[in-house]
Design a protein around this motif. Structure first.
Motif, PDB file in Angstrom:
ATOM      1  N   THR A 142       0.842  -1.194   0.000  1.00 20.97           N
ATOM      2  CA  THR A 142       0.000   0.000   0.000  1.00 20.97           C
ATOM      3  C   THR A 142       0.878   1.244   0.000  1.00 20.97           C
ATOM      4  O   THR A 142       1.854   1.338   0.744  1.00 20.97           O
ATOM      5  CB  THR A 142      -0.935   0.008   1.211  1.00 20.97           C
ATOM      6  N   THR A 143       0.530   2.202  -0.860  1.00 22.47           N
ATOM      7  CA  THR A 143       1.239   3.474  -0.942  1.00 22.47           C
ATOM      8  C   THR A 143       0.458   4.533  -0.175  1.00 22.47           C
ATOM      9  O   THR A 143      -0.751   4.653  -0.340  1.00 22.47           O
ATOM     10  CB  THR A 143       1.389   3.923  -2.404  1.00 22.47           C
ATOM     11  N   VAL A 144       1.153   5.288   0.654  1.00 18.29           N
ATOM     12  CA  VAL A 144       0.526   6.341   1.449  1.00 18.29           C
ATOM     13  C   VAL A 144       1.207   7.671   1.149  1.00 18.29           C
ATOM     14  O   VAL A 144       2.431   7.780   1.242  1.00 18.29           O
ATOM     15  CB  VAL A 144       0.616   6.052   2.963  1.00 18.29           C
ATOM     16  N   ASP A 145       0.412   8.662   0.742  1.00 23.06           N
ATOM     17  CA  ASP A 145       0.918  10.023   0.555  1.00 23.06           C
ATOM     18  C   ASP A 145       0.645  10.807   1.834  1.00 23.06           C
ATOM     19  O   ASP A 145      -0.509  11.004   2.212  1.00 23.06           O
ATOM     20  CB  ASP A 145       0.219  10.704  -0.627  1.00 23.06           C
ATOM     21  N   VAL A 169       5.382  16.601   0.227  1.00 23.18           N
ATOM     22  CA  VAL A 169       4.586  15.388   0.404  1.00 23.18           C
ATOM     23  C   VAL A 169       5.498  14.162   0.395  1.00 23.18           C
ATOM     24  O   VAL A 169       6.386  14.034  -0.457  1.00 23.18           O
ATOM     25  CB  VAL A 169       3.533  15.263  -0.709  1.00 23.18           C
ATOM     26  N   LEU A 170       5.283  13.257   1.343  1.00 23.99           N
ATOM     27  CA  LEU A 170       6.059  12.027   1.431  1.00 23.99           C
ATOM     28  C   LEU A 170       5.257  10.885   0.803  1.00 23.99           C
ATOM     29  O   LEU A 170       4.083  10.692   1.113  1.00 23.99           O
ATOM     30  CB  LEU A 170       6.379  11.693   2.887  1.00 23.99           C
ATOM     31  N   HIS A 171       5.907  10.129  -0.070  1.00 21.50           N
ATOM     32  CA  HIS A 171       5.284   8.966  -0.701  1.00 21.50           C
ATOM     33  C   HIS A 171       5.978   7.720  -0.138  1.00 21.50           C
ATOM     34  O   HIS A 171       7.124   7.433  -0.498  1.00 21.50           O
ATOM     35  CB  HIS A 171       5.437   9.024  -2.222  1.00 21.50           C
ATOM     36  N   GLY A 201      -4.690  -4.077   4.343  1.00 27.13           N
ATOM     37  CA  GLY A 201      -4.255  -4.995   3.308  1.00 27.13           C
ATOM     38  C   GLY A 201      -3.093  -4.505   2.476  1.00 27.13           C
ATOM     39  O   GLY A 201      -2.302  -3.655   2.885  1.00 27.13           O
ATOM     40  N   PHE A 202      -3.018  -5.036   1.249  1.00 34.10           N
ATOM     41  CA  PHE A 202      -1.932  -4.731   0.318  1.00 34.10           C
ATOM     42  C   PHE A 202      -2.490  -4.021  -0.915  1.00 34.10           C
ATOM     43  O   PHE A 202      -3.676  -4.090  -1.215  1.00 34.10           O
ATOM     44  CB  PHE A 202      -1.232  -6.023  -0.127  1.00 34.10           C
ATOM     45  N   GLY A 203      -1.591  -3.341  -1.634  1.00 24.50           N
ATOM     46  CA  GLY A 203      -1.923  -2.821  -2.946  1.00 24.50           C
ATOM     47  C   GLY A 203      -2.907  -1.676  -2.989  1.00 24.50           C
ATOM     48  O   GLY A 203      -3.504  -1.421  -4.037  1.00 24.50           O
ATOM     49  N   GLN A 204      -3.083  -0.970  -1.891  1.00 28.00           N
ATOM     50  CA  GLN A 204      -3.999   0.161  -1.872  1.00 28.00           C
ATOM     51  C   GLN A 204      -3.227   1.467  -2.090  1.00 28.00           C
ATOM     52  O   GLN A 204      -1.998   1.500  -2.090  1.00 28.00           O
ATOM     53  CB  GLN A 204      -4.753   0.221  -0.534  1.00 28.00           C
ATOM     54  N   SER A 205      -3.976   2.543  -2.257  1.00 26.21           N
ATOM     55  CA  SER A 205      -3.389   3.877  -2.394  1.00 26.21           C
ATOM     56  C   SER A 205      -4.169   4.814  -1.487  1.00 26.21           C
ATOM     57  O   SER A 205      -5.358   5.045  -1.711  1.00 26.21           O
ATOM     58  CB  SER A 205      -3.453   4.349  -3.851  1.00 26.21           C
ATOM     59  N   ASP A 206      -3.515   5.306  -0.444  1.00 28.92           N
ATOM     60  CA  ASP A 206      -4.182   6.138   0.555  1.00 28.92           C
ATOM     61  C   ASP A 206      -3.514   7.506   0.655  1.00 28.92           C
ATOM     62  O   ASP A 206      -2.339   7.673   0.302  1.00 28.92           O
ATOM     63  CB  ASP A 206      -4.164   5.460   1.930  1.00 28.92           C
ATOM     64  N   ARG A 207      -4.282   8.451   1.178  1.00 33.60           N
ATOM     65  CA  ARG A 207      -3.764   9.800   1.433  1.00 33.60           C
ATOM     66  C   ARG A 207      -3.992  10.133   2.901  1.00 33.60           C
ATOM     67  O   ARG A 207      -5.096   9.967   3.407  1.00 33.60           O
ATOM     68  CB  ARG A 207      -4.474  10.820   0.543  1.00 33.60           C
ATOM     69  N   PHE A 208      -2.921  10.572   3.547  1.00 34.81           N
ATOM     70  CA  PHE A 208      -2.966  10.879   4.978  1.00 34.81           C
ATOM     71  C   PHE A 208      -2.617  12.350   5.149  1.00 34.81           C
ATOM     72  O   PHE A 208      -1.488  12.761   4.897  1.00 34.81           O
ATOM     73  CB  PHE A 208      -1.980   9.985   5.729  1.00 34.81           C
ATOM     74  N   GLN A 209      -3.601  13.152   5.537  1.00 34.92           N
ATOM     75  CA  GLN A 209      -3.402  14.583   5.731  1.00 34.92           C
ATOM     76  C   GLN A 209      -3.803  14.964   7.150  1.00 34.92           C
ATOM     77  O   GLN A 209      -4.892  14.621   7.600  1.00 34.92           O
ATOM     78  CB  GLN A 209      -4.233  15.390   4.735  1.00 34.92           C
ATOM     79  N   VAL A 210      -2.919  15.683   7.836  1.00 36.13           N
ATOM     80  CA  VAL A 210      -3.186  16.123   9.204  1.00 36.13           C
ATOM     81  C   VAL A 210      -3.074  17.638   9.247  1.00 36.13           C
ATOM     82  O   VAL A 210      -1.978  18.190   9.085  1.00 36.13           O
ATOM     83  CB  VAL A 210      -2.195  15.491  10.199  1.00 36.13           C
ATOM     84  N   PRO A 211      -4.182  18.355   9.434  1.00 37.28           N
ATOM     85  CA  PRO A 211      -4.120  19.819   9.468  1.00 37.28           C
ATOM     86  C   PRO A 211      -3.760  20.346  10.856  1.00 37.28           C
ATOM     87  O   PRO A 211      -4.261  19.848  11.869  1.00 37.28           O
ATOM     88  CB  PRO A 211      -5.548  20.226   9.079  1.00 37.28           C
TER      89      PRO A 211
END
Length: 352
Positions: A142-145, A169-171, A201-211
Motif C-alpha cells: 500500500t502506498t501512502v501520501d 509530500v512524502l510517498h 491490506g496490500f496494494g492500496q493507495s491512501d492519502r494521509f493529511q493532518v491539518p
C-alpha cells in the motif's frame, strides 16, 4: 548354521534396513522440499514473516532494497503498529509456464481484504530433479501520501520512527496496520492533533493529511500580521495604494497639485482566520512544497476616507479634496509561515 553365516545375515539385514530407511528419508525430504518450493508455500512464508513482525526477512524475500525514506518498512516501525495482520488464508494458486499468482485473504482486527502475489520460476540445479524454485516478485504494498498541514519542518515520528517532514509530500509504502503520529517538539503557534495512518491490506493507495490548528497565540499573531498589512496600505498617501483593496477612481486633474494627502480609517475590517487549506499556494511556495496555508478573509468590511489639499498654480486656487463617501476596505490573503517574532501574511493580488 555357523556363527560366520549368522553374522553375514545380520549384516545384510542391517544394510537392507539402512538402505530402505535412507530411501524413505530421501523420498520424504524430496516431497518436503517440493512442497516447500511451491508458490503458495513461498507466499505463506512471506506473510508469516509479516505476521510475526519480521519485516526485514519479508523484504529480503521479495528483493526490496532498504531506503531511508521508507520509514515504515522496518521492524521497529511495525513493532509500534496496531491492527497488524492476525492471519491469512490461501484462496487460489494459478501457474502458467514460468509465472504463478497466489490469491490470499488477509485478516486484520479491523477486517479482511484480498491480495494477489506474483512469482516467477527460477532455474537452478535442483530443477533437474523435478524441484521447481519460485521467487516472489516485488510485492505491491500500500502506498501512502503523507502531508502535515503546517508550515516548515516538523519534528514528528510515525510509529516511533522519525518522519523527516520538510514540507514536501512524502510517498511511502506500508504493510497492513495502524501507525501512530506523534509530534516531538510542539510549536507555540500551532498544534497538530493525534492521528494515525491506517493501512488495510496490500496494494492500496491512501492519502494521509493532518491539518494543524492555530494556538491562541498563533491566531493573535495571524490577525496582527494581517492588520499590519492593512495599516501599511492606509499609510500610503497615494490616491491608489499599490496592491491594496481600496483607492480613488482617479487622481489629480491636469494642472492640479495635491499635498498633505492621507487616508483615514473610519472602521477597521473584521478578520476571520480559516482552517488550514491544503490546496493553498502563495507566490513564494516552492514547486516541491506541499503548500497549504491558513486563509484570512474579511467577515465585515472596513471603511476609509481620503483627504488632500490642492492648489492650481495657474490660477492660484487652493482648497481641499475629500472622497465623496466612505470607501470599502477589505483584507484577504493567507498565513503560510511563522518567524520567531510572529506570522507572515501574504495578501491576494488586488487588481489595479
Amino acid at each position: 548354521m555357523t556363527t560366520r553365516t549368522r553374522l553375514w545375515i545380520a549384516i545384510g539385514a542391517f544394510a537392507t534396513a539402512l538402505c530402505l530407511g535412507l530411501g524413505a528419508t530421501v523420498v520424504v525430504l524430496f516431497f518436503s522440499a517440493r512442497e516447500a518450493s511451491q508458490p503458495s508455500a513461498v507466499v505463506s512464508a512471506y506473510l508469516s514473516n509479516v505476521e510475526r513482525g519480521d519485516i526485514s526477512a519479508a523484504l529480503r524475500m521479495e528483493g526490496r532494497a532498504s531506503k531511508p525514506s521508507e520509514v515504515l518498512l522496518t521492524d521497529k516501525a511495525y513493532s509500534h503498529a496496531t491492527d497488524r495482520m492476525t492471519g491469512f488464508r490461501i484462496l487460489n494458486t494459478r501457474t502458467v509456464g514460468t509465472g504463478s499468482t497466489v490469491d490470499v485473504r488477509i485478516q486484520q482486527k479491523s477486517g479482511s481484504t484480498t491480495a494477489r502475489f506474483e512469482l516467477r520460476k527460477r532455474s537452478s540445479p535442483v530443477s533437474l530433479l523435478g524441484l521447481d524454485t519460485w521467487k516472489l516478485r516485488p510485492v505491491e504494498l500500500t502506498t501512502v501520501d503523507i502531508t502535515l498541514g503546517a508550515p516548515g519542518r516538523i519534528d514528528a515520528t510515525l510509529s516511533g520512527v522519525p518522519l523527516g517532514w520538510k514540507g514536501a509530500v512524502l510517498h511511502i509504502h506500508a504493510f497492513p496496520g495502524t501507525y501512530p503520529l506523534a509530534v516531538a517538539s510542539p510549536s507555540p503557534w500551532f498544534t497538530l492533533p493525534e492521528a494515525a495512518v491506517s493501512v488495510a491490506g496490500f496494494g492500496q493507495s491512501d492519502r494521509f493529511q493532518v491539518p494543524a490548528t492555530l494556538t491562541p497565540k498563533g491566531k493573535d499573531a495571524a490577525v496582527a500580521a494581517a492588520n499590519a498589512w492593512f495599516d501599511t496600505c492606509v499609510a500610503d498617501p497615494s490616491f491608489h495604494p499599490a496592491r491594496c483593496s481600496f483607492s480613488l477612481t482617479s487622481g489629480a486633474d491636469p494642472g492640479e497639485v495635491w499635498t498633505n494627502s492621507s487616508w483615514q480609517v473610519q472602521s477597521r475590517p473584521t478578520l476571520a482566520i480559516g482552517a488550514w487549506d491544503f490546496g493553498c499556494r502563495v507566490p513564494t511556495t516552492a514547486d516541491v512544497s506541499a503548500g497549504g496555508c491558513w486563509p484570512v478573509t474579511t467577515s465585515t468590511p472596513g471603511e476609509v476616507t481620503f483627504h488632500a489639499d490642492y492648489t492650481i498654480p495657474a490660477t492660484g486656487e487652493t482648497g481641499d479634496i475629500t472622497s465623496t463617501g466612505a470607501i470599502e476596505a477589505n483584507v484577504k490573503g493567507s498565513i503560510s509561515s511563522f518567524t520567531d517574532s510572529g506570522a507572515m501574511f501574504t495578501s491576494v493580488d488586488w487588481a489595479d
